[in-house]
Design a protein around this motif. Structure first.
Motif, short mmCIF file in Angstrom:
data_model
loop_
_atom_site.label_atom_id
_atom_site.label_comp_id
_atom_site.label_asym_id
_atom_site.label_seq_id
_atom_site.Cartn_x
_atom_site.Cartn_y
_atom_site.Cartn_z
N LEU A 54 0.82 -1.21 0.00
CA LEU A 54 0.00 0.00 0.00
C LEU A 54 0.85 1.26 0.00
O LEU A 54 0.34 2.37 0.12
N ALA A 55 2.18 1.09 -0.12
CA ALA A 55 3.06 2.26 -0.08
C ALA A 55 2.88 3.11 -1.34
O ALA A 55 2.34 2.65 -2.34
N GLY A 56 3.36 4.33 -1.25
CA GLY A 56 3.37 5.19 -2.44
C GLY A 56 2.18 6.12 -2.52
O GLY A 56 2.16 7.04 -3.33
N GLU A 57 1.18 5.90 -1.69
CA GLU A 57 0.00 6.75 -1.75
C GLU A 57 -0.39 7.12 -0.33
O GLU A 57 -0.17 6.33 0.59
N THR A 58 -0.97 8.30 -0.15
CA THR A 58 -1.40 8.68 1.19
C THR A 58 -2.89 8.47 1.33
O THR A 58 -3.67 8.97 0.54
N ARG A 59 -3.26 7.66 2.31
CA ARG A 59 -4.68 7.39 2.52
C ARG A 59 -5.02 7.78 3.95
O ARG A 59 -4.40 7.29 4.89
N ALA A 60 -6.00 8.64 4.13
CA ALA A 60 -6.43 9.01 5.48
C ALA A 60 -7.73 8.26 5.78
O ALA A 60 -8.48 7.92 4.88
N ALA A 61 -7.96 8.00 7.06
CA ALA A 61 -9.16 7.27 7.43
C ALA A 61 -9.67 7.71 8.78
O ALA A 61 -8.96 8.38 9.53
N PHE A 62 -10.90 7.35 9.08
CA PHE A 62 -11.55 7.64 10.36
C PHE A 62 -11.47 9.14 10.67
O PHE A 62 -11.02 9.54 11.75
N GLY A 63 -11.88 9.95 9.69
CA GLY A 63 -11.87 11.39 9.91
C GLY A 63 -10.48 11.91 10.19
O GLY A 63 -10.29 12.67 11.13
N ASN A 64 -9.51 11.47 9.40
CA ASN A 64 -8.12 11.92 9.51
C ASN A 64 -7.49 11.54 10.84
O ASN A 64 -6.61 12.22 11.33
N MET A 65 -7.97 10.47 11.44
CA MET A 65 -7.41 10.05 12.71
C MET A 65 -6.14 9.23 12.50
O MET A 65 -5.18 9.36 13.25
#
Lengths: 485, 195
Positions: A54-65
């Protein structure tokens, strides 16, 4: 919550499921715990592989938590590797003590979940629950040998100092929350930029430095380290010296660079002072140790000192060189230190009742167990920082970054202390190869199986990073500095 | 009107129960009166439409915390507690000073918190418009704070596993430290043994 959110925490979900599975299969296993070990080792490999994929991309989750970016991936892979090596070290050792339980592996996995969350957290709430999950699991692992007084002592000391450290960190963070009115790293950073570096924020910074300094055992907050490492089961002690420490540094870097960026001048001075103290205390006390396990504990304090010098440099410099060097150093340190502890675990497994980790017992080891002696020498050379090993690469990049930050005196001090450290590292090699044993030793059967695999992994890591550091350095460079983008 | 009458009944029962807790010399009676007080306080919370607090009051205080107290009583095998004999004389005077200070602190904190929250627009009407306290709390807990919430449950799981690992009775526990007591040399050997 969406499916996308779950992908971000997929590496942790794998570990949680495997931990619960290990707990469920444990009652059905008799003496042979191969099934539990297989489940746990597979889950760790899968977790590291998924994170890497999953490297190489930025993924935020849970309201940027939490986020999954290259920085989090770097640490998740590192923790998975440290976890795999620890798991491979453990079965024979625990069986020798009649304490081979599935719960051990489950607790280890839960600790790694906490560490993963610490590295991935972008919110104080997530950071803190991650820290506590790691800490509570660690206390239990330290006290896993409940019939041994030293193990009980280790657990109690770790618990009390750890609880104090958590409370101090939390007090600092509560002050930060009070000033910023937010728990999200980015929002706090922006809010504090508006207020500037007031005395109150400097106080909060100092509290967070002290609390996190406790967790990674910087002097003068290192007192618990030797006793805890000595009393904890050896594979666990090895894990403590790399895993929670790396997790602590991942959180320190994030907290100070994003949340408390405004008080840069304060924390960089604090870390420089702590670095000098920590290098001095770690190296000088290690000289006096006759017990190799305690010596490695003090040596781990010394290495934290070098890393703290890197933190100080990071606060002074305009570029990210020191931060990248810290990541590289943590990776190199993981392999060499776990390797040294794996050798100790190997010797102890061969002779649980007799071996006492004393220097005298290493005399003549080269003739009794040539492979163990050769590998131990490799890890000792690497910890000293001899060229061609991972330790040299780590120190080279780190001290270089310190010099670039106009802290040449600090780098000189670090090099001098590294020279001091050569005395106690190379002394072990001298004993193994050139000293006659004081007593007769019964020939022991060589330890094969998982432990040999763990040793091979550590040795391969040390040599690979030592000779071809390019790919790891590229990974460190691409991981660092891209916190939110 | 009915609410007022019920409030007076429950509130006075709670106060009477609390008085009973501190005047009984029999610890078990005191403990039972404490449950009685907690349940009455929960009823008062229900009357003021603080349903969530009422449930928490019953679950946490009348449930978990009371079990903890009961354990302590059983562990220490307490039966009677003679307060006057066991209290030092000076403590009584300290109570006279400290209790009013504590009361004043509580009043200041509660009044201050109410004042600031009203100032920030958090009035009963505003909460009701959002669907009530339980709804607001639930939405926060299971949306924004979902991850920390689930992580906290994992910490509790670790705590349970740890309690079992550290306290489970095992066959052949001859290595247990307690078996060495009496034999000092052997006990010292265990203490010094490296792991």
């Amino acid at each position: 919550m969406t499916a996308m959110d779950l992908i971000v925490i997929l590496p942790e979900l794998i570990l949680v499921v495997a931990g619960c599975l290990a707990l469920v299969v444990e009652p059905y296993l008799k003496k042979d715990k191969t099934a539990a070990v297989t489940i746990v080792a597979t889950a760790l490999v899968a977790s590291g592989a998924v994170a890497f994929g999953l490297a190489g991309e930025t993924r935020a989750a849970f309201g940027n938590m939490v986020v999954l970016n290259d920085y989090a991936v770097f640490f998740k892979v590192l923790f998975a590797v440290a976890g795999v090596i620890t798991v491979l070290m453990s079965p024979r050792y625990l069986a020798a003590y009649d304490r081979h339980l599935g719960e051990y592996y489950a607790l280890l996995l839960f600790a790694i979940v906490g560490m993963d969350i610490m590295a991935a957290a972008r919110d104080l709430m997530a950071f803190y629950v991650g820290l506590e999950l790691m800490a509570v699991s660690s206390y239990l692992l330290a006290g896993f040998f409940r019939y041994h007084a030293r193990s009980n002592e280790a657990a109690l000391k770790y618990f009390l100092t750890g609880a104090f450290a958590s409370a101090i960190t939390l007090y600092g963070l509560s002050l930060v929350y009070g000033f910023a009115g937010a728990t999200n790293y980015q929002q706090i950073g922006q809010a504090l930029q508006a207020t500037g570096n007031t005395t109150a924020i400097a106080l909060a910074t100092a509290l967070v430095v002290v609390g996190t300094g406790f967790k990674v055992s910087m002097a003068p907050f290192h007192m618990w380290t030797p006793d805890v490492y000595q009393g904890a089961p050896t594979p666990v002690a090895g894990f403590f010296s790399v895993g929670p420490k790396a997790a602590g540094f991942s959180a320190i870097l994030m907290l100070f660079l994003t949340v408390l960026d405004v008080s840069r001048s304060t924390w960089s001075i604090l870390f420089i002072v702590l670095a000098v103290l920590t290098m001095a205390v770690g190296n000088l006390f290690a000289l006096a140790q006759k017990n190799i396990k305690r010596m490695l504990a003090y040596s781990s304090i010394a290495h934290v000192g070098y890393l703290a010098a890197g933190l100080g440099a990071l606060g002074r410099a305009d570029d990210d060189l020191a931060g990248q060097a810290i990541l590289l150093y943590l990776a190199a340190y993981t392999f060499m230190n776990l390797g040294a502890f794996a050798i100790l675990a190997c010797l102890k497994t061969q002779d649980p009742a007799g071996h006492g980790y004393t220097l005298a017992e290493f005399a003549g080891l080269a003739r009794r167990a040539p492979w163990a002696a050769v590998l131990m020498s490799l890890f000792m050379f690497s910890l000293t920082g001899i060229p061609g090993t991972a330790g040299f690469i780590g120190k080279f990049y780190l001290f270089n970054a310190v010099v670039r930050a106009d802290l040449a005196w600090l780098a000189v001090l670090a090099v001098i202390f590294s020279a001091v450290s050569a005395y106690y590292y190379l002394r072990v090699i001298m004993y193994m190869f050139f000293r006659e044993p004081e007593r007769e030793y019964v020939p022991r059967e060589a330890i094969g199986g998982p432990l040999a695999a763990a040793l091979a992994l550590c040795a391969a890591g040390v040599i690979f990073i030592g000779l071809l550091p390019g790919s790891l350095w590229d990974a460190a460079v691409s991981s660092f500095g891209n916190f939110f983008g | 009107m009915a609410e007022k009458i019920l409030f007076i009944i429950f509130a006075s029962l709670a106060v009477l129960g609390a008085l009973g807790v501190i005047t009984r010399t029999n610890i078990v009676h005191g403990l039972l009166l404490l449950v009685f007080t907690f349940v009455n306080v929960a009823a008062v919370f229900l009357l003021t439409q603080a349903y969530f607090l009422a449930v928490i009051q019953v679950l946490v205080y009348a449930g978990a915390i009371l079990v903890l107290f009961a354990f302590v009583v059983m562990f220490l095998n307490l039966k009677e507690f003679h307060q006057l004999e066991q209290l030092h004389g000076t403590q009584k005077w300290a109570v006279l000073v400290l209790a009013p200070i504590l009361l004043a602190e509580i009043v200041v904190v509660v009044a201050g918190a109410t004042w600031t929250s009203v100032g920030a627009g958090i009035t009963p009407d505003a909460i009701a418009a959002q669907g009530g306290n339980v709804r607001v709390l639930g939405i926060t807990l299971f949306n924004e704070m979902l991850l920390p919430f689930e992580m906290a449950s994992l910490i509790l799981l670790v705590g349970m596993v740890g309690a079992i690992v550290l306290a489970k009775k095992e066959d052949g526990a001859s290595m247990a430290l307690r078996d060495w007591t009496g034999d000092e040399e052997a006990a010292q050997a265990v203490v010094e043994q490296e792991v």
